[in-house]
Structure formats: C-alpha cells, structure tokens
Design a protein around this motif. Structure first.
Motif, PDB file in Angstrom:
ATOM      1  N   ALA A 299      30.630   6.192 -44.865  1.00 45.16           N
ATOM      2  CA  ALA A 299      30.087   5.127 -45.709  1.00 45.16           C
ATOM      3  C   ALA A 299      29.336   4.123 -44.854  1.00 45.16           C
ATOM      4  CB  ALA A 299      31.199   4.429 -46.486  1.00 45.16           C
ATOM      5  N   TRP A 300      28.518   3.344 -45.527  1.00 39.15           N
ATOM      6  CA  TRP A 300      27.869   2.186 -44.938  1.00 39.15           C
ATOM      7  C   TRP A 300      28.386   0.940 -45.655  1.00 39.15           C
ATOM      8  CZ3 TRP A 300      24.864   2.121 -40.685  1.00 39.15           C
ATOM      9  CH2 TRP A 300      24.298   3.328 -40.259  1.00 39.15           C
ATOM     10  N   TYR A 301      28.747  -0.039 -44.857  1.00 35.63           N
ATOM     11  CA  TYR A 301      29.143  -1.342 -45.361  1.00 35.63           C
ATOM     12  C   TYR A 301      28.167  -2.375 -44.818  1.00 35.63           C
ATOM     13  CZ  TYR A 301      33.777   0.232 -46.951  1.00 35.63           C
ATOM     14  OH  TYR A 301      34.824   0.846 -47.613  1.00 35.63           O
TER      15      TYR A 301
ATOM     16  N   MET B 258      31.080  -2.475 -49.438  1.00 33.84           N
ATOM     17  CA  MET B 258      30.553  -1.136 -49.297  1.00 33.84           C
ATOM     18  C   MET B 258      29.196  -1.040 -49.993  1.00 33.84           C
ATOM     19  SD  MET B 258      32.193   2.579 -50.188  1.00 33.84           S
ATOM     20  CE  MET B 258      31.676   2.565 -51.895  1.00 33.84           C
TER      21      MET B 258
ATOM     22  N   THR C 202      28.057   7.618 -53.714  1.00 30.78           N
ATOM     23  CA  THR C 202      28.255   6.402 -54.507  1.00 30.78           C
ATOM     24  C   THR C 202      27.432   5.276 -53.911  1.00 30.78           C
ATOM     25  OG1 THR C 202      30.171   5.676 -53.232  1.00 30.78           O
ATOM     26  CG2 THR C 202      30.615   7.073 -55.135  1.00 30.78           C
ATOM     27  N   TYR C 203      27.015   4.366 -54.780  1.00 26.69           N
ATOM     28  CA  TYR C 203      26.211   3.230 -54.363  1.00 26.69           C
ATOM     29  C   TYR C 203      26.684   1.965 -55.059  1.00 26.69           C
ATOM     30  CZ  TYR C 203      22.912   6.759 -52.700  1.00 26.69           C
ATOM     31  OH  TYR C 203      22.333   7.823 -52.042  1.00 26.69           O
TER      32      TYR C 203
ATOM     33  N   ALA D 223      27.212   2.134 -49.649  1.00 23.54           N
ATOM     34  CA  ALA D 223      27.049   3.511 -50.101  1.00 23.54           C
ATOM     35  C   ALA D 223      28.069   4.381 -49.388  1.00 23.54           C
ATOM     36  CB  ALA D 223      25.639   4.019 -49.797  1.00 23.54           C
ATOM     37  N   SER D 224      28.455   5.475 -50.029  1.00 17.88           N
ATOM     38  CA  SER D 224      29.388   6.417 -49.423  1.00 17.88           C
ATOM     39  C   SER D 224      28.944   7.839 -49.714  1.00 17.88           C
ATOM     40  CB  SER D 224      30.808   6.193 -49.935  1.00 17.88           C
ATOM     41  OG  SER D 224      30.898   6.544 -51.305  1.00 17.88           O
TER      42      SER D 224
END
Length: 115
Positions: free
Chosen positions: A35-37, A47, A59-60, A49-50
């Motif tokens: 993911a990106w946080y 968060m 997911t966004y 996106a994952s």
C-alpha cells in the motif's frame, strides 16, 4: 532485514503528474499486500491506495479515485503509484507499506504540489 525504499517524489504544479516507486527487499514480495500511505503536515497518516499480491484487489481513498493508479511488478519487487492531476491537497510525505508477519514501512518521499 526488510527494506522499503521509495523514490519519485518532488515539487510539481497543480495538474501535473508524478510516479512513485518503492523497491522492497528482505521479504517474499510476491506474497505481500502492499500500500501507499501519505501524511500531510499536521494530519494523521492515511492510506491512499492498496494492492493485493496478485494485483487482483485494488483499493483507493475517495480523494484520489480516478487520478491515482497503484500497480506492482513482482519480478522487480517494486510497487508504483502513478499520480495524475495532482492537487495542493495531495501534498505530504508518501510512505510505502508492506504486510507480512509484521507491518513494514519505508522512510517516505516528499510530494509537494503548488497551486
């Protein structure tokens, strides 16, 4: 030793694009949800996106839907975040995250969007 190394941040104007990369080592990357946080000044980390290990489930956050795209290359142990139509509200430190037996974090890369 697990390492997540982000790159690709910078200073851009509103409406421009950036592509973040995160290279992982020390984990079986192809099995790791990623993911990106991001953390804006004075705010909690959230968060953005994952992506599941096989890139099936994405997911966004609502704030980036339609503008950001997360992807991964399991052969290169790398996860990407393509960011388009950037807004000043996207400013913050962006962190790469991996989940295996523990939570792993990168050191972050700064993204600054000027109006």
């Amino acid at each position: 030793q697990v390492q997540l190394v982000e790159s690709g941040g910078g200073l851009v104007q509103a409406g421009e694009s950036l592509r973040l990369s995160c290279v992982a080592s020390g984990i079986i990357f192809r099995l790791a949800p990623m993911a990106w946080y991001r953390q804006a000044p004075g705010k909690q980390r959230e968060m953005v996106a994952s992506i599941s290990p096989g890139s099936v489930a994405l997911t966004y956050d609502d704030s980036v839907k339609g503008r950001f795209t997360i992807s991964r290359d399991n052969a290169k142990n790398t996860v990407f975040l393509q960011m388009s139509s950037l807004k000043p509200d996207d400013t913050g430190v962006y962190y790469c995250y991996a989940r295996r037996s523990y939570d792993y974090w990168g050191q972050g890369t700064q993204v600054t969007v000027s109006s």
